[in-house]
Design an enzyme around this catalytic site. Structure first.
Site, mmCIF file in Angstrom:
data_model
loop_
_atom_site.group_PDB
_atom_site.id
_atom_site.type_symbol
_atom_site.label_atom_id
_atom_site.label_comp_id
_atom_site.label_asym_id
_atom_site.label_seq_id
_atom_site.Cartn_x
_atom_site.Cartn_y
_atom_site.Cartn_z
ATOM 1 N N ASN A 7 -10.732 -2.960 -3.874
ATOM 2 C CA ASN A 7 -9.267 -2.872 -3.917
ATOM 3 C C ASN A 7 -8.712 -4.078 -3.155
ATOM 4 O O ASN A 7 -8.697 -4.081 -1.926
ATOM 5 C CB ASN A 7 -8.828 -1.547 -3.262
ATOM 6 C CG ASN A 7 -7.321 -1.424 -3.202
ATOM 7 O OD1 ASN A 7 -6.597 -2.202 -3.827
ATOM 8 N ND2 ASN A 7 -6.840 -0.442 -2.446
ATOM 9 N N LYS A 9 -5.756 -5.082 -2.967
ATOM 10 C CA LYS A 9 -4.383 -4.857 -2.460
ATOM 11 C C LYS A 9 -3.504 -6.063 -2.811
ATOM 12 O O LYS A 9 -3.660 -6.611 -3.892
ATOM 13 C CB LYS A 9 -4.416 -4.552 -0.961
ATOM 14 C CG LYS A 9 -5.428 -3.437 -0.649
ATOM 15 C CD LYS A 9 -5.341 -2.885 0.724
ATOM 16 C CE LYS A 9 -6.399 -1.799 0.886
ATOM 17 N NZ LYS A 9 -6.342 -1.125 2.160
ATOM 18 N N HIS A 89 -3.049 5.975 -3.859
ATOM 19 C CA HIS A 89 -3.587 5.317 -2.668
ATOM 20 C C HIS A 89 -2.683 5.628 -1.469
ATOM 21 O O HIS A 89 -1.460 5.700 -1.609
ATOM 22 C CB HIS A 89 -3.694 3.800 -2.891
ATOM 23 C CG HIS A 89 -4.459 3.145 -1.786
ATOM 24 N ND1 HIS A 89 -3.878 2.802 -0.601
ATOM 25 C CD2 HIS A 89 -5.767 2.819 -1.681
ATOM 26 C CE1 HIS A 89 -4.801 2.279 0.204
ATOM 27 N NE2 HIS A 89 -5.957 2.279 -0.434
ATOM 28 N N GLU A 91 -1.580 3.920 0.900
ATOM 29 C CA GLU A 91 -0.499 2.962 1.198
ATOM 30 C C GLU A 91 0.706 3.187 0.295
ATOM 31 O O GLU A 91 1.843 2.955 0.691
ATOM 32 C CB GLU A 91 -1.046 1.523 1.071
ATOM 33 C CG GLU A 91 -1.889 1.163 2.289
ATOM 34 C CD GLU A 91 -3.029 0.211 2.011
ATOM 35 O OE1 GLU A 91 -3.022 -0.463 0.965
ATOM 36 O OE2 GLU A 91 -3.949 0.155 2.851
ATOM 37 N N GLU A 161 -10.553 9.201 1.111
ATOM 38 C CA GLU A 161 -10.247 8.136 2.060
ATOM 39 C C GLU A 161 -9.384 8.689 3.193
ATOM 40 O O GLU A 161 -8.154 8.786 3.046
ATOM 41 C CB GLU A 161 -9.459 7.025 1.372
ATOM 42 C CG GLU A 161 -10.175 6.375 0.216
ATOM 43 C CD GLU A 161 -9.592 4.996 -0.061
ATOM 44 O OE1 GLU A 161 -10.293 4.004 0.176
ATOM 45 O OE2 GLU A 161 -8.433 4.918 -0.488
ATOM 46 N N GLY A 167 -8.262 0.359 6.783
ATOM 47 C CA GLY A 167 -7.862 -0.899 7.401
ATOM 48 C C GLY A 167 -7.875 -0.878 8.923
ATOM 49 O O GLY A 167 -7.317 -1.766 9.559
ATOM 50 N N SER A 197 -12.594 1.546 5.871
ATOM 51 C CA SER A 197 -13.344 0.717 6.821
ATOM 52 C C SER A 197 -14.846 0.636 6.527
ATOM 53 O O SER A 197 -15.670 0.639 7.440
ATOM 54 C CB SER A 197 -13.107 1.188 8.254
ATOM 55 O OG SER A 197 -11.772 0.927 8.621
#
Ligand code: PGA
Length: 236
Positions: A7, A9, A89, A91, A161, A167, A197
């Site tokens: 990913n 991003k 996701h 985010e 996740e 991150g 991570s």
């Protein structure tokens, strides 16, 4: 077969760099047979990256066409050669306020277009207790119940996740991830991935605990480390 999803991003900042990264990954993984490699670049690079590696998008809209300024539909992605789409996701849940209801609508449209969803689920730091985690995952997965039977032929990939690991460099301890995996396996029959991570030092541990693959953010921007992980998965 193990799944390895990159990913990217909102990276890298130019097409030239995107092509270079894609090429380096392709070169590194070309002899591997036990890994399904999926690279998810920003939308604007999708049509420019071609190779053996499968392409995925990082998101999409819940309609196939129409007056929805700024949006990209699953049908467009399919016609462009994409095979996968990341949905939900953390985010997007956090910064774009995506709700389970919105993600549910996207899921159905993605399946209708014949794309494979990579549905991300995970608890926040506040929801981190075992009970809290199970409750939130169950709620996030509720949208699978509304998929019409006719679309059931495609199994979404589920990516667990934990949001506090994304991150942060603070990956989920493998024994905790294992407990969650057993919980999810009770009612999910398709592939389940771990993300958050992941790096070359801890990647193998998640596969050893029984995950079917990994979803990788930061480290997927480093071709050397990413290829190293793909080789670990290929050997297991
Ligand atoms: P990370 O991101 O590997 O940088 O933690 C994972 C993700 O966002 O899917």
């Amino acid at each position: 077969m193990k799944y390895l999803v990159a990913n990217w991003k909102m990276n890298p900042s130019s097409l030239e760099k995107a092509k270079e990264l894609f090429y380096d990954i392709e070169q590194g993984v070309k002899d591997l047979s036990g890994v399904e490699m999926i690279v998810c670049p920003p939308f604007v690079y999708l049509s420019e990256l071609r190779g053996e590696t499968k392409l995925g998008a990082q998101d999409c809209f819940w309609e196939q066409e129409g007056a929805f300024t700024g949006e990209i539909s699953p049908k467009m992605l399919k016609n462009m050669g994409c095979e996968y789409v990341i949905l939900g996701h953390s985010e997007r849940r956090q910064h774009l306020r995506e709700t389970d209801e919105m993600i549910g609508k996207k899921l159905e449209t993605v399946l209708q277009a014949g794309l494979i969803p990579i549905l991300c689920i995970g608890e926040t730091a506040e929801e981190r207790s075992e009970e809290g985690t199970q409750e939130i995952l169950k709620k996030q997965l509720d949208i699978l119940h509304s998929i019409p039977d006719t679309l059931y032929a495609i199994h979404p990939l589920i990516a667990y996740e934990p949001r506090w690991t994304i991150g942060t460099g603070d990956a989920c301890p493998p024994d905790k991830a294992k407990n969650i995996l057993s919980y999810l396996r009770k009612w999910l029959s398709g592939p389940i991935l771990y993300g958050g991570s992941v790096n070359p030092d801890n990647a193998g541990q998640y596969i050893d605990t029984g995950f079917d693959g990994l979803l990788i953010g930061n480290v997927s921007l480093d071709a050397e480390k990413f290829v190293k992980i793909s080789k670990i998965l290929d050997k297991i």
